[in-house]
Write an enzyme that holds these catalytic residues in place. Structure first.
Site, mmCIF file in Angstrom:
data_model
loop_
_atom_site.group_PDB
_atom_site.id
_atom_site.type_symbol
_atom_site.label_atom_id
_atom_site.label_comp_id
_atom_site.label_asym_id
_atom_site.label_seq_id
_atom_site.Cartn_x
_atom_site.Cartn_y
_atom_site.Cartn_z
ATOM 1 N N SER A 101 0.841 -1.204 0.000
ATOM 2 C CA SER A 101 0.000 0.000 0.000
ATOM 3 C C SER A 101 0.871 1.247 0.000
ATOM 4 O O SER A 101 2.072 1.177 -0.302
ATOM 5 C CB SER A 101 -0.938 -0.022 1.209
ATOM 6 N N ASN A 102 0.294 2.397 0.332
ATOM 7 C CA ASN A 102 1.038 3.664 0.408
ATOM 8 C C ASN A 102 0.384 4.545 1.452
ATOM 9 O O ASN A 102 -0.709 4.241 1.934
ATOM 10 C CB ASN A 102 1.063 4.337 -0.978
#
Ligand code: CTP
Length: 408
Positions: A208-209
């Site tokens: 993810s980020n």
């Protein structure tokens, strides 16, 4: 008068005109808005809080020191919820305390915490209205951005004739509607993507980020406030659903693509603010991966391009939806954003420099560049301001591409 999706905080001062504030509250409710009430102690001597509670359908804030009312509806919660503060009637005493920045009752303390537009509707005896102290207080408040409606002239409750009558409730409501801004997206269908995506590796790990979703949520909130029917397709985010926005929660890029696909019918505008993961693990392990003695290699494969997918099918067609992309770049911001503009057949790309102070993931204030084929336009401000500025820029493109059917 249309107040839908708007919350007006009506602060009632202690004057004989307080009864007219009931009609202001009623007009906001009649216009589909939410009204919340704060009263000074003196105001409660003229009109009972119960009257305002019945009109607004919510508890009335009267006493800051009452633990029960502060728990149920504190002044800070009230200030945060408001799109507009209207002080009616604004008595001479209340003007003085607001100008002095006091926080000695429910109204003044709430007013100190307000960041939205503010409207005063003064009402008092003519000689008080003409008093230099009152005039100076009003000038001070104006210089701080307060707007003023009225007072009117005529017969006053105390028998005098002259200036000082509270503006008519309908005038106050009209001034309020004006300050709340345009509903220039009424009848439009807007889809916004927001937040990160999570691409699972196994049941407890993902790729993810750090996107918080704040920019997309701000765009969705602004579009809804301006009258659009908004679907917000959001990856995992801690943010609450903005008022009057249909929130569709997703996890992965694939789910986001599917959710946007389902919203294409009649879509006027797509704002792709999500930080979609470009890759996902090739294999999703059904059980938690156990560590081994050595290093591991994670093979990644491409995810669907949500914005690109819509563009490749619809862009360039007559009546195609307007497409807005986002580009987070660390260097050559405008050049890279222009590449994205063309590659994803967008009408506008909002570019920001990630890694720079005051820009990028999560920052409350942001600095962006609106990139089109024309000269880039730089802008700094809160995400809410950037969202409104973006919609301002897009509106003429939208009206040219997809003229509104009559009556919308
Ligand atoms: N986007 C999307 N679906 C993806 C990837 C991106 O809808 N799978 C959208 C984003 O919401 C954003 C824009 O496309 O509006 C970003 O473009 P992209 O080229 O994917 O950005 P980066 O991943 O930052 O590009 P690059 O790695 O090429 O710098």
């Amino acid at each position: 008068m249309d107040f839908s999706n708007r919350t007006v905080l009506l602060a009632v001062g202690g004057g004989i005109a307080a009864y007219k504030a009931c009609e202001v509250a009623r007009l906001v409710v009649k216009g589909g808005g939410t009204v919340r009430i704060a009263m000074t102690p003196a105001a409660t001597r003229f009109v009972g809080p119960l009257t305002f509670q019945a009109l607004s359908g919510a508890p009335v804030l009267t006493d800051l020191l009452d633990p029960a009312s502060e728990r149920s509806y504190g002044h800070l919660a009230l200030a945060r919820a408001a799109d507009l503060l209207v002080v009616a009637p604004a008595t001479a005493d209340l003007l003085g305390r607001l100008a002095a920045g006091l926080g000695d009752d429910a109204v003044t303390t709430t007013a100190l915490a307000i960041t939205c537009p503010r409207l005063l509707a003064p009402a008092m005896n003519t000689r008080m209205w003409e008093n230099p102290a009152v005039r100076e207080n009003l000038a001070t408040l104006r210089s701080r951005g307060w707007e003023v409606v009225g007072p009117g002239a005529g017969a006053l409750a105390d028998g005098d004739v002259g200036e000082g009558r509270l503006a008519e409730p309908v005038e106050i409501a009209q001034a309020a509607a004006r300050l709340l801004g345009p509903r220039d997206l009424a009848g439009r269908r807007v889809v916004v993507t927001a937040g990160p995506t999570r691409e699972p590796i196994d049941p407890v790990r993902f790729v993810s980020n750090p996107s918080t979703g704040a920019m997309g949520y701000a765009v969705a909130a602004a579009a809804a406030r301006r009258g659009a029917a908004v679907a917000l397709v959001s990856g995992p985010s801690a943010l609450p659903a903005p008022a009057s926005v249909r929130l569709i929660r997703v996890e992965t890029a694939e789910q986001m693509a599917g959710a946007v696909e389902a919203e294409l019918e009649g879509m006027d505008l797509l704002v792709a603010a999500a930080a979609v993961s470009d890759y996902r693990p090739a294999v999703v392990h059904p059980h938690k991966l156990k560590k081994g003695p050595g290093d591991e290699v994670l093979r990644l494969v491409r995810t669907p391009d949500v914005l690109g997918g819509v563009a490749s099918r619809l862009a360039g067609r007559p009546g195609a939806p307007v497409l807005v992309g986002f580009a987070a770049e660390t260097e050559e911001v405008v050049a890279h954003a222009r590449e994205k503009l063309r590659a994803k057949r967008c009408d506008l790309v909002v570019a920001n420099r990630v890694g720079a102070p005051g820009a990028g993931f999560g920052a409350g204030e942001t600095r962006v560049t609106f990139v089109t084929e024309a000269e880039p336009v730089e802008l700094a401000g809160s995400k809410a301001q950037v969202a409104d500025a973006l919609l301002d820029r897009i509106l003429p493109v939208l009206d040219a591409r997809r003229p509104r059917p009559a009556g919308r």
